[in-house]
Design an enzyme around this catalytic site. Structure first.
Site, PDB file in Angstrom:
ATOM      1  N   GLU A 397      -5.380  43.737  56.671  1.00 53.45           N
ATOM      2  CA  GLU A 397      -5.642  42.739  57.706  1.00 53.45           C
ATOM      3  C   GLU A 397      -4.542  42.674  58.765  1.00 53.45           C
ATOM      4  O   GLU A 397      -4.807  42.501  59.950  1.00 53.45           O
ATOM      5  CB  GLU A 397      -5.835  41.360  57.055  1.00 53.45           C
ATOM      6  CG  GLU A 397      -7.164  41.181  56.349  1.00 53.45           C
ATOM      7  CD  GLU A 397      -7.206  41.806  54.967  1.00 53.45           C
ATOM      8  OE1 GLU A 397      -8.298  41.822  54.353  1.00 53.45           O
ATOM      9  OE2 GLU A 397      -6.151  42.291  54.489  1.00 53.45           O
ATOM     10  N   HIS A 464     -12.616  32.763  47.965  1.00 53.48           N
ATOM     11  CA  HIS A 464     -13.715  33.138  48.858  1.00 53.48           C
ATOM     12  C   HIS A 464     -14.400  31.909  49.444  1.00 53.48           C
ATOM     13  O   HIS A 464     -15.493  32.011  49.979  1.00 53.48           O
ATOM     14  CB  HIS A 464     -14.765  33.975  48.112  1.00 53.48           C
ATOM     15  CG  HIS A 464     -14.272  35.306  47.647  1.00 53.48           C
ATOM     16  ND1 HIS A 464     -13.464  35.445  46.552  1.00 53.48           N
ATOM     17  CD2 HIS A 464     -14.466  36.559  48.134  1.00 53.48           C
ATOM     18  CE1 HIS A 464     -13.183  36.733  46.367  1.00 53.48           C
ATOM     19  NE2 HIS A 464     -13.780  37.426  47.310  1.00 53.48           N
TER      20      HIS A 464
END
Length: 658
Positions: A397, A464
């Site tokens: 990322e 998540h």
């Protein structure tokens, strides 16, 4: 030290000498000014000048260089006037950052130099993005990025080199190995013999060269740059050198064995090159004296001019205004035609339309090409727009957010899809320190959108399901949007892509396939910073966004006795203070609802602002309904109890009854 001039004529050698001498003399002057208290800090590159100068001489003027804080020779070899540099170091208004940042923490498109931030490693990913833009434009240009041996221990180094290798990007990663990271010797930094040996692990070429030999540096970088312009790929170059002074002047060099300083003192790049030129009769003692006198006079003049330059004056409006690049794209209202569209398809539609309108828009993310992304939002786009513009990325990322900024610097737009909003933590530094601060520091846009699939309700657990918008609403320079409906999902995404500033675009996963409404056809903007009054009533005001809007709608539908204003903020940074004030004045009772946890959630800012600015309109305390201050649990029973929805009815009844 052996110098090989190859095909360089006498004039070129003399030019190299002057380029090497200039930063040394500037540094010597800066050390005097530092002792006199006329400058506050200095990171010395004495003994390392051959690397910055030799490599810069090898690069074309149109090629970007990303230096670090000991690379004064990059700036002087690119002919930036000392007055401008001195103004930067002094924090003058005429400096590149107008007093907002120090030393070489700036960029300049005029000279194709992009400076570092203090975190050392992130500029390597920017180089990836810059080089990618050159490839997409079919420009045969290389990019040169500097780092130190200490920064090779950072994850940013691995991520950037790996991405460049996988994508065959024309980047030269130049490691200045000067022996110490502040006081930490290389023996405590890594175990391999040479950092250049790491190249094989990435499947790329590695070179180890004498960083104190200006001709070896020049010929190596010149050869490599010429080759990767024709055959794009990254190369790792390690330049062996030594830091003759402290990390910065205050730290000193007491931790360095005197024998090392003596050994490397004999390898001084300027003295050795000067001796070589005298032997070759390219240079004479008289020419050395003349060069030094001319440079000294020029330095004194430029420094005097810089000291006389204007000091910055604090102006809050100017400071706040410069956090963001001005919007240049006119607002486009929605047309009259519409059709029923799911939330997820509205996002896909916006991306397709934006890709058609903007040939310079690049989509990046894990599995977003043929697979279509974890939620299939980009399905079919690789086939429609090509793999060059719809790019699968390695799992990294930080590098991808950095590459997105590099793309923006080199004339492109970028959209990064986080597979889950939770995973942005792995790229946090690039978001909050690079994207957010770039325009404020040196007036360069960061034309990047980061899509953030967010929220709970699916039993996905702590990693998540987070609602982490408050991480970013706190950070000046970022814009944050959070659509609750398909029409706004489309319009806000198009507005975010057309905005030259970094935008964090939150999209709730639970709504993807659960929500359908009439969505305007074609290209349109939902204005960033404008709330929407979804439902009207007199009893109280519910101020919310995202999933909270639907929780409120559901509760109010089942309790018709509570007639409430329901305000969907849609944008969290900037947010609509006028709309909030209007609804508070109307009802006098406010419930702030959001899915994020209670403590320091965005609702805390709203409550504080309402208390400060709308107190006289209130008939009850501002109340907040948020999720529990825990991580998000997985089991449906635990998750249901965690979410703010579980307490919405209780809080509304308490508010209305107050």
């Amino acid at each position: 030290m052996f110098f090989d001039r190859k095909d360089l004529d006498d004039a070129a050698l003399l030019h190299f000498y002057e380029c090497l001498l200039l930063p040394r003399m500037i540094e010597e002057k800066m050390l005097v000014l530092l002792r006199q208290g006329k400058i506050g800090k200095w990171f010395s590159g004495i003994g390392q000048e051959a690397i910055a100068v030799g490599s810069t001489l090898a690069m074309k003027p149109a090629e970007y260089i990303l230096p670090m804080h000991r690379n004064l020779g990059v700036f002087t070899t690119r002919n930036i006037p000392l007055r401008k540099l001195m103004a930067q170091w002094q924090g003058k208004l005429t400096g590149f950052t107008k007093g907002r940042d120090r030393s070489f923490h700036f960029g300049t498109q005029a000279y194709k130099i992009i400076g570092m931030i203090s975190h050392l490693g992130p500029q390597m990913a920017l180089a990836d993005g810059i080089a990618l833009a050159h490839l997409l434009k079919k420009e045969p240009l290389a990019t040169l990025v500097f780092t130190g041996e200490g920064a090779t221990s950072e994850g940013d180094f691995h991520e950037a080199v790996n991405v460049a290798a996988v994508w065959d990007l024309p980047v030269i990663f130049l490691v200045e190995n000067n022996g110490y990271g502040l006081s930490t010797p290389v023996s405590e930094q890594y175990r391999c013999k040479n950092l250049a040996d790491r190249a094989i692990g990435y499947g790329i070429e590695g070179r180890l060269i004498d960083g104190n030999n200006i001709l070896e540096v020049f010929h190596t970088i010149n050869e490599l740059a010429a080759d990767i312009r024709r055959h794009p790929r990254p190369v790792l170059v390690e330049c062996a050198t030594f830091r003759m002074r402290g990390h910065e002047e205050a730290s000193g060099v007491k931790y360095v064995p005197p024998s090392l300083i003596e050994e490397w003192g004999r390898k001084d790049p300027l003295q050795n090159f000067e001796r070589y030129l005298l032997q070759e009769e390219v240079l004479s003692p008289a020419m050395i004296v003349a060069s030094r006198e001319r440079i000294k006079a020029g330095l004194e003049h430029e420094i005097d001019l810089a000291f006389a330059d204007e000091e910055p004056v604090a102006d809050a409006a100017q400071e706040l205004g410069d956090m963001y690049a001005p919007a240049t794209v006119p607002y486009e209202p929605a047309g009259t035609g519409s059709s029923p569209v799911r939330y997820i398809d509205a996002i896909s539609s916006a991306l397709n339309l934006a890709m058609q309108r903007h040939p310079t828009l690049v989509l990046m993310g894990q599995d977003i090409a043929e697979y279509g992304g974890a939620f299939k939002i980009t399905q079919g786009m690789a086939e429609a727009f090509g793999r060059e513009r719809v790019r699968n990325t390695p799992i990294c990322e930080s590098a991808i957010v950095g590459a997105a900024l590099g793309l923006s610097i080199n004339g492109y737009k970028a959209m990064v899809e986080m597979q889950f909003a939770d995973f942005v933590s792995s790229g946090f530094n690039q978001v909050v320190n690079n994207l957010a601060k770039t325009h404020y520091r040196w007036q360069e846009k960061a034309d990047v959108v980061i899509r953030m699939p967010t929220g709970a309700g699916t039993g996905a657990g702590p990693f998540h399901s987070q609602s982490n918008e408050a991480w970013f609403t706190k950070t000046p320079g970022l814009k944050v949007v959070y659509p609750a409906f398909p029409a706004d999902a489309k319009g806000l995404l198009l507005a975010a892509i057309d905005d030259p500033n970094p935008v964090m675009y939150f999209e709730h996963k639970y709504l993807y396939r659960a929500l359908t409404e009439e969505v305007p056809e074609g290209y349109y903007h939902t204005p960033i910073g404008k709330a929407r009054l979804v439902q009207e009533g007199e009893a109280c005001s519910i101020i919310t966004y995202g999933m909270g809007v639907h929780w409120a709608l559901g509760y109010l539908a089942g309790h018709p006795g509570i007639a409430a204003d329901l305000l969907d903020l849609r944008s969290l940074q900037p947010w609509d203070k006028e709309a909030v004030t209007t609804t508070v004045k109307k009802t006098g009772r406010v419930l702030i609802l959001h899915e994020d946890t209670l403590t320091c959630g965005f609702g805390a800012e709203l409550a504080a602002w309402i208390g400060e600015h709308c107190f006289r309109y209130l008939d009850a305390p501002v109340m907040r309904c948020a999720s529990l201050d825990t991580a998000v649990p997985m089991h449906p029973v635990l998750e249901g109890a965690f979410l703010a929805k579980a307490r919405l009815g209780e809080m509304l009844e308490k508010l209305v009854a107050y």
